[in-house]
Write a protein that holds these residues in place. Sequence first.
Motif, PDB file in Angstrom:
ATOM      1  N   GLY A  22       0.713  -1.200  -0.017  1.00  0.00           N
ATOM      2  CA  GLY A  22      -0.028   0.048  -0.041  1.00  0.00           C
ATOM      3  C   GLY A  22       0.865   1.287  -0.082  1.00  0.00           C
ATOM      4  N   VAL A  23       2.030   1.415  -0.297  1.00  0.00           N
ATOM      5  CA  VAL A  23       3.020   2.520  -0.250  1.00  0.00           C
ATOM      6  C   VAL A  23       2.238   3.491  -1.349  1.00  0.00           C
ATOM      7  CG1 VAL A  23       4.279   1.457  -2.396  1.00  0.00           C
ATOM      8  CG2 VAL A  23       5.244   3.173  -0.536  1.00  0.00           C
ATOM      9  N   ASP A  24       2.592   4.749  -1.234  1.00  0.00           N
ATOM     10  CA  ASP A  24       1.988   5.734  -1.901  1.00  0.00           C
ATOM     11  C   ASP A  24       2.948   5.971  -3.120  1.00  0.00           C
ATOM     12  OD1 ASP A  24       1.003   8.003  -2.998  1.00  0.00           O
ATOM     13  OD2 ASP A  24       0.866   9.252  -1.269  1.00  0.00           O
ATOM     14  N   MET A  25       2.855   5.583  -4.151  1.00  0.00           N
ATOM     15  CA  MET A  25       3.783   5.721  -5.434  1.00  0.00           C
ATOM     16  C   MET A  25       3.752   7.107  -5.740  1.00  0.00           C
ATOM     17  SD  MET A  25       3.079   2.302  -7.741  1.00  0.00           S
ATOM     18  CE  MET A  25       3.518   0.818  -7.155  1.00  0.00           C
ATOM     19  N   ALA A  26       2.857   8.135  -5.599  1.00  0.00           N
ATOM     20  CA  ALA A  26       2.724   9.532  -5.828  1.00  0.00           C
ATOM     21  C   ALA A  26       4.031  10.310  -5.241  1.00  0.00           C
ATOM     22  CB  ALA A  26       1.573  10.216  -5.776  1.00  0.00           C
ATOM     23  N   SER A  27       4.262   9.812  -3.872  1.00  0.00           N
ATOM     24  CA  SER A  27       5.208  10.304  -3.229  1.00  0.00           C
ATOM     25  C   SER A  27       6.698   9.810  -3.658  1.00  0.00           C
ATOM     26  CB  SER A  27       5.024  10.296  -1.588  1.00  0.00           C
ATOM     27  OG  SER A  27       5.128   8.841  -1.404  1.00  0.00           O
ATOM     28  N   GLN A  28       6.583   8.578  -4.080  1.00  0.00           N
ATOM     29  CA  GLN A  28       8.102   8.209  -4.510  1.00  0.00           C
ATOM     30  C   GLN A  28       8.602   8.693  -5.707  1.00  0.00           C
ATOM     31  OE1 GLN A  28       7.016   3.829  -4.958  1.00  0.00           O
ATOM     32  NE2 GLN A  28       8.240   3.381  -3.317  1.00  0.00           N
ATOM     33  N   ALA A  29       7.592   9.436  -6.676  1.00  0.00           N
ATOM     34  CA  ALA A  29       8.055   9.862  -7.805  1.00  0.00           C
ATOM     35  C   ALA A  29       8.992  10.873  -7.712  1.00  0.00           C
ATOM     36  CB  ALA A  29       6.534  10.698  -8.494  1.00  0.00           C
ATOM     37  N   ASN A  30       9.029  11.680  -6.567  1.00  0.00           N
ATOM     38  CA  ASN A  30      10.008  12.692  -6.356  1.00  0.00           C
ATOM     39  C   ASN A  30      10.876  12.382  -5.499  1.00  0.00           C
ATOM     40  OD1 ASN A  30       8.848  14.618  -8.447  1.00  0.00           O
ATOM     41  ND2 ASN A  30       7.341  15.071  -7.184  1.00  0.00           N
ATOM     42  N   ALA A  31      10.311  11.868  -4.108  1.00  0.00           N
ATOM     43  CA  ALA A  31      11.144  11.726  -2.937  1.00  0.00           C
ATOM     44  C   ALA A  31      12.165  10.531  -3.102  1.00  0.00           C
ATOM     45  CB  ALA A  31      10.389  11.448  -1.867  1.00  0.00           C
ATOM     46  N   ASN A  32      12.111   9.655  -3.849  1.00  0.00           N
ATOM     47  CA  ASN A  32      12.703   8.550  -3.739  1.00  0.00           C
ATOM     48  C   ASN A  32      13.381   8.224  -5.432  1.00  0.00           C
ATOM     49  OD1 ASN A  32      12.014   7.751  -1.354  1.00  0.00           O
ATOM     50  ND2 ASN A  32      10.631   6.479  -1.748  1.00  0.00           N
ATOM     51  N   ASP A  33      13.656   9.449  -5.884  1.00  0.00           N
ATOM     52  CA  ASP A  33      14.227   9.587  -7.379  1.00  0.00           C
ATOM     53  C   ASP A  33      15.586   8.663  -7.541  1.00  0.00           C
ATOM     54  OD1 ASP A  33      14.329   9.854  -9.919  1.00  0.00           O
ATOM     55  OD2 ASP A  33      14.029  11.860  -9.864  1.00  0.00           O
ATOM     56  N   LEU A  34      15.766   7.421  -7.203  1.00  0.00           N
ATOM     57  CA  LEU A  34      17.078   6.782  -7.317  1.00  0.00           C
ATOM     58  C   LEU A  34      17.633   6.898  -8.674  1.00  0.00           C
ATOM     59  CD1 LEU A  34      16.662   3.781  -4.949  1.00  0.00           C
ATOM     60  CD2 LEU A  34      17.860   5.758  -4.677  1.00  0.00           C
ATOM     61  N   GLY A  35      16.877   6.939  -9.699  1.00  0.00           N
ATOM     62  CA  GLY A  35      17.357   7.174 -11.006  1.00  0.00           C
ATOM     63  C   GLY A  35      18.126   8.061 -11.411  1.00  0.00           C
ATOM     64  N   THR A  36      18.138   9.284 -10.511  1.00  0.00           N
ATOM     65  CA  THR A  36      19.098  10.611 -10.692  1.00  0.00           C
ATOM     66  C   THR A  36      19.990  10.522  -9.729  1.00  0.00           C
ATOM     67  OG1 THR A  36      17.296  11.752  -9.429  1.00  0.00           O
ATOM     68  CG2 THR A  36      17.288  11.778 -11.711  1.00  0.00           C
ATOM     69  N   GLY A  37      20.470   9.409  -8.922  1.00  0.00           N
ATOM     70  CA  GLY A  37      21.368   9.313  -8.144  1.00  0.00           C
ATOM     71  C   GLY A  37      21.078   9.618  -6.529  1.00  0.00           C
ATOM     72  N   THR A  38      20.227  10.049  -6.198  1.00  0.00           N
ATOM     73  CA  THR A  38      19.863  10.414  -4.749  1.00  0.00           C
ATOM     74  C   THR A  38      19.547   9.229  -4.169  1.00  0.00           C
ATOM     75  OG1 THR A  38      17.207  10.628  -5.244  1.00  0.00           O
ATOM     76  CG2 THR A  38      18.609  12.641  -5.371  1.00  0.00           C
ATOM     77  N   LYS A  39      19.693   9.128  -2.668  1.00  0.00           N
ATOM     78  CA  LYS A  39      19.553   7.913  -1.949  1.00  0.00           C
ATOM     79  C   LYS A  39      17.918   7.836  -1.373  1.00  0.00           C
ATOM     80  CE  LYS A  39      24.322   7.913  -0.384  1.00  0.00           C
ATOM     81  NZ  LYS A  39      25.252   8.027   0.735  1.00  0.00           N
ATOM     82  N   SER A  40      17.696   6.345  -1.259  1.00  0.00           N
ATOM     83  CA  SER A  40      16.393   6.143  -0.522  1.00  0.00           C
ATOM     84  C   SER A  40      16.243   4.903   0.159  1.00  0.00           C
ATOM     85  CB  SER A  40      15.265   6.105  -1.780  1.00  0.00           C
ATOM     86  OG  SER A  40      14.366   5.587  -1.445  1.00  0.00           O
ATOM     87  N   ASN A  41      15.587   4.780   1.164  1.00  0.00           N
ATOM     88  CA  ASN A  41      15.346   3.603   2.096  1.00  0.00           C
ATOM     89  C   ASN A  41      14.280   2.886   1.341  1.00  0.00           C
ATOM     90  OD1 ASN A  41      15.480   1.554   3.662  1.00  0.00           O
ATOM     91  ND2 ASN A  41      14.913   2.982   5.468  1.00  0.00           N
ATOM     92  N   PRO A  42      14.415   1.572   0.962  1.00  0.00           N
ATOM     93  CA  PRO A  42      13.447   1.004   0.368  1.00  0.00           C
ATOM     94  C   PRO A  42      12.595   0.197   1.252  1.00  0.00           C
ATOM     95  CG  PRO A  42      15.231  -0.366   0.179  1.00  0.00           C
ATOM     96  CD  PRO A  42      15.717   1.017   0.608  1.00  0.00           C
ATOM     97  N   ASN A  43      12.947   0.153   2.536  1.00  0.00           N
ATOM     98  CA  ASN A  43      11.934  -0.261   3.577  1.00  0.00           C
ATOM     99  C   ASN A  43      11.276   0.657   4.240  1.00  0.00           C
ATOM    100  OD1 ASN A  43      13.218  -3.125   3.631  1.00  0.00           O
ATOM    101  ND2 ASN A  43      15.059  -2.145   4.497  1.00  0.00           N
ATOM    102  N   SER A  44      11.463   1.962   3.908  1.00  0.00           N
ATOM    103  CA  SER A  44      10.558   2.983   4.362  1.00  0.00           C
ATOM    104  C   SER A  44       9.005   2.991   4.061  1.00  0.00           C
ATOM    105  CB  SER A  44      11.085   4.497   3.880  1.00  0.00           C
ATOM    106  OG  SER A  44      10.798   4.553   2.427  1.00  0.00           O
ATOM    107  N   ALA A  45       9.031   2.362   2.879  1.00  0.00           N
ATOM    108  CA  ALA A  45       7.694   1.972   2.409  1.00  0.00           C
ATOM    109  C   ALA A  45       6.853   0.954   3.228  1.00  0.00           C
ATOM    110  CB  ALA A  45       7.733   1.168   0.901  1.00  0.00           C
ATOM    111  N   SER A  46       7.496   0.195   3.998  1.00  0.00           N
ATOM    112  CA  SER A  46       6.803  -0.520   5.152  1.00  0.00           C
ATOM    113  C   SER A  46       6.146   0.220   6.397  1.00  0.00           C
ATOM    114  CB  SER A  46       7.901  -1.485   5.806  1.00  0.00           C
ATOM    115  OG  SER A  46       9.069  -0.866   6.573  1.00  0.00           O
ATOM    116  N   GLU A  47       6.533   1.469   6.474  1.00  0.00           N
ATOM    117  CA  GLU A  47       5.864   2.270   7.317  1.00  0.00           C
ATOM    118  C   GLU A  47       4.526   2.826   6.794  1.00  0.00           C
ATOM    119  OE1 GLU A  47       8.481   5.470   8.216  1.00  0.00           O
ATOM    120  OE2 GLU A  47      10.351   4.013   8.742  1.00  0.00           O
TER     121      GLU A  47
END
Length: 437
Positions: free
Chosen positions: A408-433
């Motif tokens: 049930g993660v919010d994919m809209a928030s992933q569009a910008n906050a987790n933009d790993l394709g441009t080199g920024t870091k993200s925690n994939p397990n944050s989705a579990s929250e």
Amino acid sequence: MKKLGWYSELNSRERRTYWACFGGLALDSMDSTIFALVMPVLIVTLGITQGEAGILGSVALVGSAIGGWGAGMLADRYGRVRLLQTTVLWVAFSTLMAGACSEFWQFFIVRALQGIGYGGEAAVGAVLISETVVPRLRGRVAASVQSGYAVGYGVSVMAMPLIFALAPEHLAWRFFFAIGVLPALFVWIIRRLVVESDVFQESRKTVSVRQDAPDFRAIFRGPLLRVTVTSTLLASGVLGGAYVMITWLPTYLRMSLGLPMASTAGYLAVNILGSLAGPFIYGLLSDRVGRGKCFMLFLLLQAINVSVYIFYPLNPSVTLTLGFLLGLLQAGLASGLTPTFAELYPTAIRASGAGFCTSFGRGIGSIVPALVGILSTNMPLGSAMGLCAICAYAVGFIAASILPDATGVDMASQANANDLGTGTKSNPNSASEQPNH
């Protein structure tokens, strides 16, 4: 409309996207299952051996692995809808080409091409519907699209006796492949009714401003490496076991159990009915208990079911019942793979990541049907099928037990906050929250 459950809660755009993904998968399924249905005929009329039949089943799965990842990367760059159209056309025309084949190596090439298209369509369609539907309904809606596989399989099973009644066997299988061009007409519907997901469009605007391109290599770095490895192993186990049954069940029923073509079609019809119901049940349950727990439950039940189905002498009524459960559990498991993986990756590399895990899992799993063919030269076909399928399910169960939870993660928030394709870091397990719906 309340009686239609979650479907009543979809808006018009979500419904159009749903039917485009469902229909595309159904038509591609119709084309891909023709091979399994005519394999006994090809063995008799063209002299293809069981070992070669296993190779043809596996090369399509290898092609599907290549197609799923390749289409995923292209979809991250050019859009989900455009690639959905392209892959449906690819499958249609490669199936038409199969009707002109007469030798093993010709089938080998065409089967690989067909697999590329089918793998691409399945991966891109799953990502598109996952991005379009609201999070609280995503599991059941995205999973239910997989029921399109059962619909397509049902169409090919119903068409087979009709075509073989109208033409001699040595020509009928060629006519059967010829109907595979029908999905090409479906592309017109996709072009008119389906628009790109807002999540993808927003992500592309961000990438355009930064003048960066999605970097698919991010799925092998940092915390996403664990996600990629675990998800690939899960897909390998689920699909390896599933493809054993998909590839060999028609041959097992006809050549090992000695069923005539009409009876074989009946047994397959019951299996297909189970495949139609499975994704709906899996999707509803996964939204309630979470993706990983649902995978573990279905894998355990399927291992038990296959053991009884293959290794114990059963009367026809029990065999039919277990065949229904076989299709239900098999389709339910397959339906959850790509939507689950899509929740674990950010938008910029979502199709690449989900496509890689499903596709390489399919590629690894493709070894299993070929192994069945090899083992069947020294043991009964049923024993080879059961042994290989159960081992594959065990691998899937272990992977599901350690899969990160992003239900049930919010994919809209992933569009910008987790933009790993441009080199920024993200925690994939944050989705579990995110809360489970």
